[in-house]
Design a protein around this motif. Sequence first.
Motif, mmCIF file in Angstrom:
data_model
loop_
_atom_site.group_PDB
_atom_site.id
_atom_site.type_symbol
_atom_site.label_atom_id
_atom_site.label_comp_id
_atom_site.label_asym_id
_atom_site.label_seq_id
_atom_site.Cartn_x
_atom_site.Cartn_y
_atom_site.Cartn_z
ATOM 1 N N LEU A 95 17.929 122.700 37.316
ATOM 2 C CA LEU A 95 17.691 121.542 38.176
ATOM 3 C C LEU A 95 18.990 121.062 38.831
ATOM 4 O O LEU A 95 19.011 120.775 40.028
ATOM 5 C CB LEU A 95 17.068 120.399 37.370
ATOM 6 C CG LEU A 95 15.602 120.615 36.972
ATOM 7 C CD1 LEU A 95 15.089 119.445 36.147
ATOM 8 C CD2 LEU A 95 14.728 120.819 38.204
ATOM 9 N N VAL A 96 20.068 121.023 38.051
ATOM 10 C CA VAL A 96 21.349 120.585 38.606
ATOM 11 C C VAL A 96 21.815 121.554 39.696
ATOM 12 O O VAL A 96 22.249 121.143 40.771
ATOM 13 C CB VAL A 96 22.414 120.445 37.494
ATOM 14 C CG1 VAL A 96 23.798 120.252 38.080
ATOM 15 C CG2 VAL A 96 22.067 119.280 36.578
ATOM 16 N N CYS A 97 21.664 122.872 39.426
ATOM 17 C CA CYS A 97 22.052 123.872 40.432
ATOM 18 C C CYS A 97 21.213 123.712 41.691
ATOM 19 O O CYS A 97 21.738 123.775 42.814
ATOM 20 C CB CYS A 97 21.887 125.287 39.883
ATOM 21 S SG CYS A 97 23.068 125.671 38.606
ATOM 22 N N ALA A 98 19.914 123.482 41.517
ATOM 23 C CA ALA A 98 19.017 123.324 42.672
ATOM 24 C C ALA A 98 19.435 122.113 43.491
ATOM 25 O O ALA A 98 19.485 122.158 44.726
ATOM 26 C CB ALA A 98 17.576 123.175 42.191
ATOM 27 N N LEU A 99 19.795 121.036 42.782
ATOM 28 C CA LEU A 99 20.230 119.813 43.467
ATOM 29 C C LEU A 99 21.480 120.076 44.302
ATOM 30 O O LEU A 99 21.569 119.656 45.463
ATOM 31 C CB LEU A 99 20.507 118.726 42.417
ATOM 32 C CG LEU A 99 20.874 117.363 42.968
ATOM 33 C CD1 LEU A 99 19.657 116.713 43.599
ATOM 34 C CD2 LEU A 99 21.445 116.470 41.871
ATOM 35 N N VAL A 100 22.424 120.822 43.729
ATOM 36 C CA VAL A 100 23.664 121.145 44.439
ATOM 37 C C VAL A 100 23.363 121.988 45.681
ATOM 38 O O VAL A 100 23.887 121.732 46.771
ATOM 39 C CB VAL A 100 24.661 121.866 43.497
ATOM 40 C CG1 VAL A 100 25.863 122.389 44.279
ATOM 41 C CG2 VAL A 100 25.129 120.920 42.403
ATOM 42 N N VAL A 101 22.472 122.984 45.524
ATOM 43 C CA VAL A 101 22.105 123.837 46.660
ATOM 44 C C VAL A 101 21.492 122.990 47.779
ATOM 45 O O VAL A 101 21.866 123.113 48.951
ATOM 46 C CB VAL A 101 21.120 124.942 46.209
ATOM 47 C CG1 VAL A 101 20.522 125.662 47.410
ATOM 48 C CG2 VAL A 101 21.829 125.939 45.314
ATOM 49 N N ILE A 102 20.581 122.098 47.400
ATOM 50 C CA ILE A 102 19.928 121.256 48.396
ATOM 51 C C ILE A 102 20.951 120.370 49.114
ATOM 52 O O ILE A 102 20.943 120.247 50.344
ATOM 53 C CB ILE A 102 18.831 120.388 47.722
ATOM 54 C CG1 ILE A 102 17.668 121.294 47.295
ATOM 55 C CG2 ILE A 102 18.322 119.306 48.687
ATOM 56 C CD1 ILE A 102 16.667 120.621 46.407
ATOM 57 N N LEU A 103 21.866 119.794 48.343
ATOM 58 C CA LEU A 103 22.909 118.943 48.939
ATOM 59 C C LEU A 103 23.760 119.727 49.931
ATOM 60 O O LEU A 103 23.998 119.278 51.055
ATOM 61 C CB LEU A 103 23.812 118.375 47.841
ATOM 62 C CG LEU A 103 23.308 117.116 47.133
ATOM 63 C CD1 LEU A 103 24.249 116.717 46.007
ATOM 64 C CD2 LEU A 103 23.159 115.961 48.125
ATOM 65 N N ILE A 104 24.203 120.936 49.508
ATOM 66 C CA ILE A 104 25.084 121.729 50.373
ATOM 67 C C ILE A 104 24.371 122.108 51.668
ATOM 68 O O ILE A 104 24.890 121.894 52.775
ATOM 69 C CB ILE A 104 25.590 122.984 49.630
ATOM 70 C CG1 ILE A 104 26.560 122.570 48.520
ATOM 71 C CG2 ILE A 104 26.277 123.955 50.591
ATOM 72 C CD1 ILE A 104 27.010 123.699 47.634
ATOM 73 N N ILE A 105 23.144 122.646 51.520
ATOM 74 C CA ILE A 105 22.411 123.062 52.723
ATOM 75 C C ILE A 105 22.107 121.848 53.606
ATOM 76 O O ILE A 105 22.205 121.909 54.838
ATOM 77 C CB ILE A 105 21.125 123.823 52.320
ATOM 78 C CG1 ILE A 105 21.538 125.140 51.650
ATOM 79 C CG2 ILE A 105 20.236 124.086 53.539
ATOM 80 C CD1 ILE A 105 20.423 126.031 51.269
ATOM 81 N N GLY A 106 21.816 120.716 52.971
ATOM 82 C CA GLY A 106 21.535 119.477 53.709
ATOM 83 C C GLY A 106 22.740 119.048 54.538
ATOM 84 O O GLY A 106 22.624 118.792 55.744
ATOM 85 N N PHE A 107 23.915 119.027 53.899
ATOM 86 C CA PHE A 107 25.137 118.625 54.603
ATOM 87 C C PHE A 107 25.462 119.596 55.733
ATOM 88 O O PHE A 107 25.831 119.184 56.837
ATOM 89 C CB PHE A 107 26.321 118.537 53.634
ATOM 90 C CG PHE A 107 26.378 117.221 52.894
ATOM 91 C CD1 PHE A 107 26.402 116.023 53.607
ATOM 92 C CD2 PHE A 107 26.393 117.189 51.521
ATOM 93 C CE1 PHE A 107 26.446 114.804 52.924
ATOM 94 C CE2 PHE A 107 26.444 115.982 50.835
ATOM 95 C CZ PHE A 107 26.464 114.781 51.537
#
Length: 283
Positions: free
Chosen positions: A20-32
Amino acid sequence: MRPLSQVAHSVDLLTLVLTLVCALVVILIIGFITYYCLKYKAGKKADRSYDTQSTGLEITWTALTLVIFVSFFAWGMNVYQKQVSPKKADYEVYVFAKRWMWEFHHPGGLREINHLHLPSHKNIRLRMVSKDVIHSFYIPDFRVKQDILPETYTSIHFKAERVGDFLLQCAEYCGTDHSRMGGKVTFLKEEEYLKLVKDSTTVTLGASGKEVFETKGCISCHGNERMAPSLVGLTDDSYLRKSILYPTNKNRGRYQGIMPSYQGTLSEEELISLIQYIKGFRK
Ligand code: CUA
């Protein structure tokens, strides 16, 4: 779903949170990336001035990631410890791995090949050694995995929370038939397990160890307090193994150099039964 074992439950929880933490980081990076691609697209009017130095931001991301990584380390360490740290075992079974099969020797005498029977709801310790190359003992349902090495004992602990059949697999590439080096672990109610051991016709490990002790000449010195040190109270399998195979490797005080090496003269089975026998010595 009821957990199969305490360890399985904690491994699953840790894996889930990590994912879940990794998924959150991926979403944040792609979002930014997407947001800034659009914001600063060539030709778009945007404020392109920037700070070359932002101490606050630097400290924040260093400290925050440090805290996150260290807490995952501590958590993972805790889960790992549950599997490997020696705790009092209710039952101990010896495992021999060789290309490409498993052998199990129960102290009560039962011997099995590729199909291990164990009592559920009890602390189990497996003590394992390989007769050739490195193998790995793996019960996927229990998230239990431990390498099995030649020449040295490794252990694993677990406690099944229910009865049933579970897949056993070798998890270390060990040659042609590695993929077929599997088996089954069956957890029974304790009474059923004890009955199975009782009904097996083979002699107990201690009894065969006694025979080795007598026929290989151990008794001629260790049966006599003046000739050799007492073996009472020795309970560490690895220490006993090394002392039998390489008696000169450690300082033996006034007994130094008397005992010959038994390397090559004892099979792994004989060694384990001998160790089991010696562990049973009482004052
Ligand atoms: Cu044994 Cu792979």
